[in-house]
Enzyme design. Structure first.
Site, PDB file in Angstrom:
ATOM      1  N   ASP A 121     -10.318  -5.649  -3.056  1.00 29.21           N
ATOM      2  CA  ASP A 121      -9.724  -4.553  -2.290  1.00 29.21           C
ATOM      3  C   ASP A 121     -10.603  -3.316  -2.406  1.00 29.21           C
ATOM      4  O   ASP A 121     -10.787  -2.768  -3.498  1.00 29.21           O
ATOM      5  CB  ASP A 121      -8.328  -4.278  -2.866  1.00 29.21           C
ATOM      6  CG  ASP A 121      -7.505  -3.301  -2.057  1.00 29.21           C
ATOM      7  OD1 ASP A 121      -8.082  -2.401  -1.423  1.00 29.21           O
ATOM      8  OD2 ASP A 121      -6.263  -3.414  -2.084  1.00 29.21           O
ATOM      9  N   HIS A 141      -7.395  -5.923   1.039  1.00 27.47           N
ATOM     10  CA  HIS A 141      -6.190  -5.097   1.182  1.00 27.47           C
ATOM     11  C   HIS A 141      -5.310  -5.500   2.360  1.00 27.47           C
ATOM     12  O   HIS A 141      -4.274  -4.894   2.586  1.00 27.47           O
ATOM     13  CB  HIS A 141      -6.622  -3.627   1.346  1.00 27.47           C
ATOM     14  CG  HIS A 141      -5.543  -2.617   1.078  1.00 27.47           C
ATOM     15  ND1 HIS A 141      -5.025  -2.394  -0.176  1.00 27.47           N
ATOM     16  CD2 HIS A 141      -4.887  -1.762   1.906  1.00 27.47           C
ATOM     17  CE1 HIS A 141      -4.111  -1.434  -0.125  1.00 27.47           C
ATOM     18  NE2 HIS A 141      -3.993  -1.044   1.130  1.00 27.47           N
ATOM     19  N   SER A 179       0.835  -1.200   0.000  1.00 27.95           N
ATOM     20  CA  SER A 179       0.000   0.000   0.000  1.00 27.95           C
ATOM     21  C   SER A 179       0.876   1.259   0.000  1.00 27.95           C
ATOM     22  O   SER A 179       1.630   1.482  -0.951  1.00 27.95           O
ATOM     23  CB  SER A 179      -0.964  -0.053   1.192  1.00 27.95           C
ATOM     24  OG  SER A 179      -1.965   0.925   1.095  1.00 27.95           O
TER      25      SER A 179
END
Length: 279
Positions: free
Chosen positions: A225, A258, A147
């Site tokens: 996600d 995620h 991320s």
């Protein structure tokens, strides 16, 4: 000087947590190291992992399930914190996606952040420190992340290809100048001049290069996600790689979200990828 905070036996090696005084940050910083079993005179390949928003130096080591495979490859794992701690900047804990835990791996130029929030320089400082203090092979170091940390890994590798020989990412913020997270962080840390943002955008950096990593880049992205539609932009990085003639393996996985259940599922693939390139 490194201060060892704690040490734990782990897969035949040791899981360590350290503190040191950072010159780049001007404060004590923490990081973690998994050190596999090795001969006394060995110099080992190493892999930096940059974590995402709200994470710290413990998150990866406790959640990703990476140590077993790293031990098999004789590979050192290094996980820095994601921002300065205790900088006492007004408002640094007001938002989860800016300030503490959200340094975005940039060197801030805007007051009051510019004095302490210098995470780009910090990662390079930490690399140099650990090459000097631990049995690392300086020419066999890779970087990956998740991320915000995936953004950091791609960007740092592209700007420093002689320091990081391999790069991969999980669900990276691949074009931060185009998404709300990146725009918030960059405007706060770097100011309103968007020209100054470009040096920290992996997609823009890649588009201006020619095959910086001939052995390829690996990215995994979950299609479940919730941040994919608005924040991550893997297709922008994919297009930049085509322009740069950069080999890219971008794997899209149905249902995965995620978090670290996703990351741990494909962690072994990333460690094998880096081990092959750092051999």
């Amino acid at each position: 000087m490194l201060e060892l905070i704690s040490e734990h036996a782990c897969f035949g090696g040791t899981q360590r947590f350290y503190r040191h005084q950072s010159q780049a940050i001007g404060l004590p910083m923490r990081f973690s190291v998994f050190m596999p079993a090795h001969a006394a005179d060995a110099r080992l390949p190493a892999l930096f992992y940059l974590a995402g928003l709200t994470c710290n130096e413990e998150t990866f080591m406790t959640k990703a399930g990476a140590q077993r495979v790293a031990a098999e490859h004789g590979m050192v794992l290094i996980a820095p914190d994601t921002s300065p701690r205790g900088a006492n900047v007004a408002g640094e804990t007001d938002d989860w996606d800016f300030g503490a835990g959200a340094g975005f791996y940039v060197d801030a130029t805007e007051a009051p952040w510019s004095e302490r929030y210098r995470m780009y320089s910090y990662i390079l400082e930490l690399r140099a420190l650990l090459v000097a203090e631990l049995p690392l092979a300086a020419e066999r170091i890779g970087i990956f992340g998740h991320s915000m940390g995936g953004h950091g890994a791609l960007m740092l590798a592209l700007r420093n290809p002689t320091l990081f020989r391999s790069v991969s990412a999980f669900a990276p913020i691949a074009a931060p100048t185009l998404c709300p997270w990146g725009q918030k962080a960059f405007s706060g840390y770097l100011g309103k001049d968007q020209g100054s943002w470009e040096q920290y955008d992996a997609s823009l950096l890649m588009a201006g290069m020619q095959t910086p990593f001939p052995n390829g880049v690996l990215i995994d992205q979950g299609l479940g996600d919730k941040f994919l539609p608005s924040q991550l932009n893997p297709e922008v990085f994919e297009a930049a790689c085509r322009k740069a003639a950069q080999p890219l393996t971008l794997r899209r996985h149905a249902d995965y979200d995620h978090g670290y259940y996703f990351i741990s599922t494909f962690m072994a693939d990333h460690l094998h990828f880096h081990a092959n390139q750092l051999a």
